[in-house]
Each structure stands twice: as C-alpha cells, then as structure tokens.
Motif scaffolding. Structure first.
Motif, PDB file in Angstrom:
ATOM      1  N   GLN A   1       4.267 -10.644 -11.280  1.00  0.00           N
ATOM      2  CA  GLN A   1       4.040  -9.568 -12.241  1.00  0.00           C
ATOM      3  C   GLN A   1       3.523  -8.305 -11.560  1.00  0.00           C
ATOM      4  OE1 GLN A   1       5.020  -9.436 -15.417  1.00  0.00           O
ATOM      5  NE2 GLN A   1       5.948 -11.431 -14.959  1.00  0.00           N
ATOM      6  N   LEU A   2       2.768  -8.483 -10.475  1.00  0.00           N
ATOM      7  CA  LEU A   2       2.306  -7.318  -9.703  1.00  0.00           C
ATOM      8  C   LEU A   2       3.512  -6.565  -9.155  1.00  0.00           C
ATOM      9  CD1 LEU A   2      -0.530  -7.218  -7.092  1.00  0.00           C
ATOM     10  CD2 LEU A   2       1.732  -6.413  -6.456  1.00  0.00           C
ATOM     11  N   LEU A   3       4.466  -7.307  -8.577  1.00  0.00           N
ATOM     12  CA  LEU A   3       5.673  -6.674  -8.056  1.00  0.00           C
ATOM     13  C   LEU A   3       6.495  -6.045  -9.166  1.00  0.00           C
ATOM     14  CD1 LEU A   3       6.896  -9.323  -5.438  1.00  0.00           C
ATOM     15  CD2 LEU A   3       6.113  -7.007  -4.940  1.00  0.00           C
ATOM     16  N   LEU A   4       6.620  -6.752 -10.279  1.00  0.00           N
ATOM     17  CA  LEU A   4       7.416  -6.227 -11.382  1.00  0.00           C
ATOM     18  C   LEU A   4       6.813  -4.934 -11.918  1.00  0.00           C
ATOM     19  CD1 LEU A   4       9.769  -6.481 -13.310  1.00  0.00           C
ATOM     20  CD2 LEU A   4       8.382  -8.016 -14.739  1.00  0.00           C
ATOM     21  N   THR A   5       5.498  -4.895 -12.051  1.00  0.00           N
ATOM     22  CA  THR A   5       4.830  -3.673 -12.515  1.00  0.00           C
ATOM     23  C   THR A   5       5.056  -2.529 -11.530  1.00  0.00           C
ATOM     24  OG1 THR A   5       3.135  -4.955 -13.653  1.00  0.00           O
ATOM     25  CG2 THR A   5       2.609  -2.667 -13.141  1.00  0.00           C
ATOM     26  N   LEU A   6       4.934  -2.828 -10.241  1.00  0.00           N
ATOM     27  CA  LEU A   6       5.138  -1.822  -9.196  1.00  0.00           C
ATOM     28  C   LEU A   6       6.547  -1.242  -9.281  1.00  0.00           C
ATOM     29  CD1 LEU A   6       4.376  -0.390  -6.502  1.00  0.00           C
ATOM     30  CD2 LEU A   6       5.172  -2.450  -5.332  1.00  0.00           C
ATOM     31  N   PHE A   7       7.545  -2.112  -9.355  1.00  0.00           N
ATOM     32  CA  PHE A   7       8.932  -1.654  -9.376  1.00  0.00           C
ATOM     33  C   PHE A   7       9.258  -0.946 -10.692  1.00  0.00           C
ATOM     34  CE2 PHE A   7       9.924  -5.284  -6.289  1.00  0.00           C
ATOM     35  CZ  PHE A   7       9.881  -4.446  -5.187  1.00  0.00           C
ATOM     36  N   THR A   8       8.703  -1.430 -11.806  1.00  0.00           N
ATOM     37  CA  THR A   8       8.984  -0.812 -13.099  1.00  0.00           C
ATOM     38  C   THR A   8       8.454   0.613 -13.152  1.00  0.00           C
ATOM     39  OG1 THR A   8       8.918  -2.967 -14.204  1.00  0.00           O
ATOM     40  CG2 THR A   8       8.652  -1.015 -15.585  1.00  0.00           C
TER      41      THR A   8
ATOM     42  N   ALA B   1       9.365   1.767   1.492  1.00  0.00           N
ATOM     43  CA  ALA B   1       8.519   0.596   1.262  1.00  0.00           C
ATOM     44  C   ALA B   1       9.025  -0.215   0.068  1.00  0.00           C
ATOM     45  CB  ALA B   1       7.073   1.031   1.033  1.00  0.00           C
ATOM     46  N   LEU B   2       9.425   0.471  -0.991  1.00  0.00           N
ATOM     47  CA  LEU B   2       9.974  -0.226  -2.162  1.00  0.00           C
ATOM     48  C   LEU B   2      11.261  -0.962  -1.800  1.00  0.00           C
ATOM     49  CD1 LEU B   2       9.373   2.614  -4.771  1.00  0.00           C
ATOM     50  CD2 LEU B   2       8.373   0.321  -4.909  1.00  0.00           C
ATOM     51  N   ASP B   3      12.119  -0.301  -1.035  1.00  0.00           N
ATOM     52  CA  ASP B   3      13.378  -0.933  -0.624  1.00  0.00           C
ATOM     53  C   ASP B   3      13.132  -2.204   0.176  1.00  0.00           C
ATOM     54  OD1 ASP B   3      15.229   0.741  -1.805  1.00  0.00           O
ATOM     55  OD2 ASP B   3      15.300   2.124  -0.106  1.00  0.00           O
TER      56      ASP B   3
ATOM     57  N   LYS C   1       0.831  -1.208   0.000  1.00  0.00           N
ATOM     58  CA  LYS C   1       0.000   0.000   0.000  1.00  0.00           C
ATOM     59  C   LYS C   1       0.862   1.252   0.000  1.00  0.00           C
ATOM     60  CE  LYS C   1      -3.893   2.119   2.400  1.00  0.00           C
ATOM     61  NZ  LYS C   1      -4.887   1.968   3.487  1.00  0.00           N
ATOM     62  N   ALA C   2       1.889   1.274   0.866  1.00  0.00           N
ATOM     63  CA  ALA C   2       2.762   2.448   0.932  1.00  0.00           C
ATOM     64  C   ALA C   2       3.575   2.604  -0.345  1.00  0.00           C
ATOM     65  CB  ALA C   2       3.689   2.326   2.137  1.00  0.00           C
ATOM     66  N   ALA C   3       4.043   1.489  -0.907  1.00  0.00           N
ATOM     67  CA  ALA C   3       4.851   1.560  -2.121  1.00  0.00           C
ATOM     68  C   ALA C   3       4.038   2.055  -3.313  1.00  0.00           C
ATOM     69  CB  ALA C   3       5.447   0.186  -2.425  1.00  0.00           C
ATOM     70  N   HIS C   4       2.756   1.732  -3.334  1.00  0.00           N
ATOM     71  CA  HIS C   4       1.898   2.140  -4.449  1.00  0.00           C
ATOM     72  C   HIS C   4       1.544   3.617  -4.397  1.00  0.00           C
ATOM     73  CE1 HIS C   4       0.821  -1.122  -7.081  1.00  0.00           C
ATOM     74  NE2 HIS C   4       0.656  -1.947  -6.060  1.00  0.00           N
ATOM     75  N   ALA C   5       1.156   4.101  -3.218  1.00  0.00           N
ATOM     76  CA  ALA C   5       0.434   5.367  -3.229  1.00  0.00           C
ATOM     77  C   ALA C   5       0.800   6.358  -2.140  1.00  0.00           C
ATOM     78  CB  ALA C   5      -1.076   5.067  -3.130  1.00  0.00           C
TER      79      ALA C   5
ATOM     80  N   ALA D   1      16.138  -0.970  -8.012  1.00  0.00           N
ATOM     81  CA  ALA D   1      16.663  -1.993  -7.097  1.00  0.00           C
ATOM     82  C   ALA D   1      15.671  -3.141  -6.971  1.00  0.00           C
ATOM     83  CB  ALA D   1      16.957  -1.384  -5.736  1.00  0.00           C
ATOM     84  N   GLY D   2      14.375  -2.798  -6.930  1.00  0.00           N
ATOM     85  CA  GLY D   2      13.356  -3.836  -6.864  1.00  0.00           C
ATOM     86  C   GLY D   2      13.323  -4.690  -8.112  1.00  0.00           C
ATOM     87  N   VAL D   3      13.427  -4.050  -9.271  1.00  0.00           N
ATOM     88  CA  VAL D   3      13.426  -4.807 -10.532  1.00  0.00           C
ATOM     89  C   VAL D   3      14.609  -5.771 -10.573  1.00  0.00           C
ATOM     90  CG1 VAL D   3      13.627  -4.646 -13.036  1.00  0.00           C
ATOM     91  CG2 VAL D   3      12.196  -3.021 -11.806  1.00  0.00           C
ATOM     92  N   THR D   4      15.774  -5.320 -10.093  1.00  0.00           N
ATOM     93  CA  THR D   4      16.962  -6.185 -10.158  1.00  0.00           C
ATOM     94  C   THR D   4      16.795  -7.439  -9.312  1.00  0.00           C
ATOM     95  OG1 THR D   4      18.106  -5.067  -8.320  1.00  0.00           O
ATOM     96  CG2 THR D   4      18.459  -4.190 -10.541  1.00  0.00           C
TER      97      THR D   4
END
Length: 391
Positions: A249-256, A216-218, A202-206, A272-275
């Motif tokens: 794919q949800l995570l990949l979309t979020l990080f991308t 949150a992404l880290d 939730k925090a990473a999205h918005a 960093a998330g994508v890697t």
C-alpha cells in the motif's frame, strides 16, 4: 607461440594502433567521435592485439600531458574486453595513483573514478571513493558514485556502500542524485534489493528534480513488473516479494500520487508503477481512472493494463481505438500486449500495411514513411512470434 612470432604479430598491430590513436586525438575527450574511433583499435582477440592496445593505454596514463592521460583512460573500455585478471589489478593501481595525485585535473579524476571500483578486487579503495563524494566538482562526485556501485559488484561484503549511495542521493547537484538513483536501481533489480530500496523510495517521494524523481519511480516499478517476459529472471511479482507484500500500500500510494502529478514525465512513471501493482487490491481502480486520460500514451498504458487482466471496459475502449482509421501508434503498442487483442491488432497492422502510404498511422515524432513502414512490420513480426496459434 614463441617470442619471434609474437614480436612479428605485435609489429603488425602496432602501426594500426598508432594510426587510430592519432585520429582519436583530433576529437575531444568524451565525445562520441572519439569513442567511435577508439573502437577501431586492434581487437581481433589475439593476445598480441590486446598487448599492443594495453601497452599504449598504460603509457598514455603515465604521461604528464592531461590530454594524453584522458586518451589513455578512454581506451580502458576497449582493453577491458580481453583483460586478464592480473592486468585488471594493475589497471586498478594505475587508476588509484591518478585519483590520489594532489591537484589532479577534475576531468582525469572523473574518468579514473568511473573504473576504479571495476578494477578493484575488494573494498580497500572504498575510503578513496567515499572521499571523492565531497569533491567540489559535480562530475567527480557523480563518477565516484558509479565507482562505489562497481566496487559493490566486485565485492562480496558491501559494507557501508548503501549508506554512501544514500548520502549521494542528498547531493545538491541533480546529476549526482540522478547517478545515485541509477546506480541504486542497478542493484535493486539484482540480488541486493533490501540494501538499496530506501534510496529509491526517498528520491521517488521528495526529490525536487523531476527527472530524478521520475527515474526513481521507473526503477521501483521495474522491480515488480508482473507482465514483462524479458525481465522475468530479475523481477518478482509483488505477491511473491516479502517486503512488497508488507508495504504494497505504501508503494501504491506513492505511485498513485505521482500518477496525478502536473509533470507529464512523473505522471507516466507513476501510472507505470501502478500498473505493476495490479495484483494488489485497489490498483486496478487507479488504472481505470486513466482510461479517459487526455494523453494518448497514458491512456494506452492504462487500457493495455486493463485489457491484460480482461477488464471488459478496457477491452471495449481499446477495440474502439484500434478501429479508428487513423489509429494512434500508442494504441497499436497497447493492443500488441494483451493476448485478448492480438488478432485484432494484427488485422489493423495488415490494413495499414495494405494502404501503402501509412497515412492511417498517427505518431507524434515526425516519422518519415520508411520509419512508419518499419514500425508496422516490426510490430507485426512481434505479434506473430508471440501468438500461440499456428500460422
């Protein structure tokens, strides 16, 4: 040890403790200077040294002067190192009384709440901590969040705690949301992943605050870092995580999306998330798009990841960066990770060290010559320690 000898040792430690507390009073509560002074309290590990410090802590926490109470609360981190179980329970009762006092100083509330969960044996104090999430002072609410997570750690039945952290991540104050994200992240790399993942998502999205979103992404990325030997015991490759396999794919979309954000901190956290998701289809393509990133750190991160999976383009570009007489420090860090470039990076380090004035090392932090020299030697040692060949 009989009573006479115990009293003798207490008499030895008592003046030392009094002198340290007198010096601590010269610095404000929460200051680094006070924290440093309190570290000088008797700490030999002998029961008598602990007894002196613990006795002063209890006495100060019972004073009417708020400043004396804050000094006592500041001693808890020191006393915790040697605190037996019975004293931990007694300390929890002291903290509970301080938190329950009507009209309590917000500074005392915040200091007491941080440790309340740690010194609780079960969930009986959860209602008190939950109630503090509605306090008008953001520092108190933030401390309550920390106490709630520590209560979770002390309990084997963390019922409802994840809901409270989810509530805190909606707090209007960014520092409270930051604390909620950090505490959820503390658990997400442990055993209770499924209970707290939604808080971070939730925090990473918005989240409107860039620092909260970046954190949150880290923390989400750290859970799935397939390259990190230091996190091996608490991280899991995404291909071995049931939830991540289903929602990769949800995570990949979020990080991308984050990797293309206008804020540099969020871009870095997103990339960093994508890697960490490179084992997933499509992730390496996103990484490749950053091989020409204008920011050296992001470009180096992408090249390091590509080189780590032996991507020919990444290896070629990273070799070119390492061959530059004025190589940026980011590319040295990147070259030290993929095994394919250990020897080349080591040769670059040797060349820079041979120059003597370290002018070949570019950095953006204003390092002096000694800091540059230490960095080069430390990285050289790191490669030597990790390299498989026999030196």
């Amino acid at each position: 040890m009989d009573g006479k000898y115990r009293a003798r040792w207490i008499a030895v430690y008592e003046p030392e403790a009094v002198e340290v507390l007198q010096r601590a009073r010269r610095h404000p509560h929460g200051s680094p200077e006070r924290v440093q002074v309190l570290k000088e309290l008797p700490s030999s590990g002998f029961p008598e040294a602990y007894a002196v410090a613990y006795g002063h802590m209890l006495r100060l926490c019972g004073e009417d002067d708020p400043e004396e109470v804050l000094l006592g609360l500041g001693m808890m981190a020191h006393c915790n190192l040697h605190m037996p179980y019975e004293d931990r329970l007694a300390t929890g009762e002291v903290l509970e009384r301080l938190c329950a006092a009507e009209g309590q100083d917000p500074r005392i509330l915040a200091a007491a709440l941080r440790g309340l969960g740690l010194y609780s044996a079960d969930l009986e104090r959860l209602p008190l901590l939950a109630g503090m999430l509605r306090h008008e002072d953001p520092a108190v609410r933030s401390a309550a969040v920390r106490g709630i997570r520590q209560l979770n750690h002390a309990s084997t039945q963390p019922r409802g705690i994840e809901d409270l952290l989810a509530l805190a991540v909606d707090d209007p104050d960014p520092q409270v949301r930051q604390t909620a994200v950090e505490e959820a992240g503390f658990v997400i790399i442990g055993e209770l992943l499924s209970r707290y993942r939604e808080v971070l998502l939730k925090a990473a999205h918005a989240d409107p605050d860039e620092q909260v979103r970046s954190t949150a992404l880290d923390l989400l990325a750290a859970r799935y870092d397939w390259r990190s030997p230091t996190l091996k015991s608490i991280t899991r490759p995404i291909t071995e995580d049931d939830w991540a396999r289903e929602n990769g794919q949800l995570l990949l979309t979020l990080f991308t999306e984050a990797a293309s954000d206008s804020d540099p901190g969020i871009r870095r956290a997103g990339l960093a998330g994508v890697t960490t998701l490179v084992p997933l289809e499509g992730a390496l393509d996103v990484v490749r798009a950053h091989y020409a990133d204008s920011h050296p750190d992001l470009r180096a991160m992408a090249l390091c990841t590509g080189a780590g999976v032996l991507d020919e383009e990444a290896l070629r570009l990273l070799r070119a960066e390492l061959a530059d007489p004025h190589v940026d420090r980011a590319y040295l860090d990147a070259g030290a990770w993929p095994g394919a470039l250990w020897e080349e990076t080591y040769d670059v380090l040797c060349r820079l060290l041979h120059e003597g004035d370290w002018t070949g090392l570019l950095d953006r932090e204003g390092w002096d010559p000694e800091q540059r020299r230490k960095y080069l030697y430390d990285l050289k040692t790191t490669i030597r320690n990790r390299h498989p060949w026999d030196w």
